[in-house]
Design a protein around this motif. Structure first.
Motif, short mmCIF file in Angstrom:
data_model
loop_
_atom_site.label_atom_id
_atom_site.label_comp_id
_atom_site.label_asym_id
_atom_site.label_seq_id
_atom_site.Cartn_x
_atom_site.Cartn_y
_atom_site.Cartn_z
N GLY A 34 33.72 34.86 41.75
CA GLY A 34 34.39 35.81 40.70
C GLY A 34 33.29 36.81 40.11
O GLY A 34 32.15 36.81 40.35
N TYR A 35 33.73 37.97 39.96
CA TYR A 35 32.82 38.88 39.33
C TYR A 35 33.85 39.87 38.06
O TYR A 35 35.21 39.63 37.98
CB TYR A 35 32.67 40.17 40.42
CG TYR A 35 33.94 40.79 40.77
CD1 TYR A 35 34.15 41.95 40.20
CD2 TYR A 35 34.64 40.45 41.72
CE1 TYR A 35 35.19 43.05 40.63
CE2 TYR A 35 35.85 41.12 42.08
CZ TYR A 35 35.99 42.44 41.59
OH TYR A 35 37.23 43.17 42.00
N MET A 36 33.04 40.43 37.19
CA MET A 36 33.54 40.79 36.02
C MET A 36 33.70 42.43 36.12
O MET A 36 34.80 42.82 35.94
CB MET A 36 32.82 40.52 34.77
CG MET A 36 33.29 39.06 34.25
SD MET A 36 32.41 38.67 32.74
CE MET A 36 32.66 36.83 32.67
N CYS A 37 32.48 42.86 36.44
CA CYS A 37 32.24 44.34 36.22
C CYS A 37 33.12 45.03 37.73
O CYS A 37 32.77 44.65 38.52
CB CYS A 37 30.80 45.02 36.11
SG CYS A 37 30.55 46.49 35.88
N TYR A 38 33.70 46.22 37.20
CA TYR A 38 34.58 46.97 38.26
C TYR A 38 33.29 47.46 39.14
O TYR A 38 33.52 48.16 40.35
CB TYR A 38 35.30 48.04 38.08
CG TYR A 38 35.05 48.79 36.85
CD1 TYR A 38 34.52 50.19 37.56
CD2 TYR A 38 35.07 48.80 35.46
CE1 TYR A 38 33.93 51.17 36.57
CE2 TYR A 38 34.50 49.70 34.75
CZ TYR A 38 34.25 50.93 35.30
OH TYR A 38 33.61 52.01 34.30
N PHE A 39 31.91 47.41 38.78
CA PHE A 39 30.95 48.08 39.58
C PHE A 39 30.50 47.14 40.61
O PHE A 39 29.26 47.37 41.26
CB PHE A 39 29.62 48.63 38.91
CG PHE A 39 30.03 49.87 37.99
CD1 PHE A 39 30.61 50.94 38.56
CD2 PHE A 39 29.87 49.94 36.68
CE1 PHE A 39 30.78 52.03 37.69
CE2 PHE A 39 30.23 50.88 35.98
CZ PHE A 39 30.59 52.08 36.52
N ALA A 40 30.97 46.05 40.69
CA ALA A 40 30.51 44.98 41.81
C ALA A 40 30.63 45.51 43.14
O ALA A 40 31.76 46.29 43.29
CB ALA A 40 31.32 43.57 41.44
N PRO A 41 29.66 45.19 44.10
CA PRO A 41 29.72 45.65 45.46
C PRO A 41 30.76 45.01 46.12
O PRO A 41 30.44 43.97 47.03
CB PRO A 41 28.28 45.60 45.83
CG PRO A 41 27.94 44.26 45.35
CD PRO A 41 28.52 44.34 43.71
N LEU A 42 31.97 45.22 46.11
CA LEU A 42 32.76 44.39 46.88
C LEU A 42 32.82 44.41 48.43
O LEU A 42 32.93 43.32 49.02
CB LEU A 42 34.33 44.94 46.53
CG LEU A 42 34.84 45.09 45.04
CD1 LEU A 42 36.28 45.54 44.99
CD2 LEU A 42 34.68 43.53 44.34
N GLU A 43 32.31 45.44 48.93
CA GLU A 43 32.22 45.59 50.47
C GLU A 43 30.88 44.54 50.95
O GLU A 43 31.24 43.97 51.79
CB GLU A 43 31.76 47.12 50.83
CG GLU A 43 32.72 47.93 50.40
CD GLU A 43 32.67 48.63 49.10
OE1 GLU A 43 32.02 48.08 48.05
OE2 GLU A 43 33.45 49.40 48.86
N ILE A 44 29.96 44.48 49.98
CA ILE A 44 29.02 43.67 50.52
C ILE A 44 29.46 42.19 50.20
O ILE A 44 28.87 41.27 50.92
CB ILE A 44 27.77 43.72 49.31
CG1 ILE A 44 26.97 45.13 49.79
CG2 ILE A 44 26.77 42.69 49.69
CD1 ILE A 44 26.13 45.86 48.86
#
Length: 86
Positions: A34-44
């Motif tokens: 789970g992640y909150m911030c839209y700056f999370a590195p989804l590709e990684i």
């Protein structure tokens, strides 16, 4: 009902029950993060073999207790999630 309205109803259903697919994937043995911030590195996250899952607050609800601990000008998603936890 027109095709456009059917499409919007389908999108609304997916959004309202977005945890359904994540639960299915978890039951199949996938690792969910789970992640909150839209700056999370989804590709990684994806390249690491995990399924990213965006945690949302309930933006329609007032934030009550979280503002006692966090800056009121901070990220509304984080504040709202924290408020739900409190």
């Amino acid at each position: 009902m027109t095709n456009a309205l059917k499409g919007l109803a389908k999108v609304n259903d997916i959004y309202l029950h977005r945890d359904r697919r994540v639960r299915e994937l978890k039951a199949q043995g996938e690792k969910i993060i789970g992640y909150m911030c839209y700056f999370a590195p989804l590709e990684i996250i994806t390249a690491a073999g995990m399924v990213p899952y965006r945690l949302f607050g309930r933006l329609g609800e007032n934030i009550t207790e979280a503002d006692n601990y966090l800056e009121p000008s901070g990220c509304p998603y984080v504040r709202n999630c924290f408020d739900q936890d409190l």
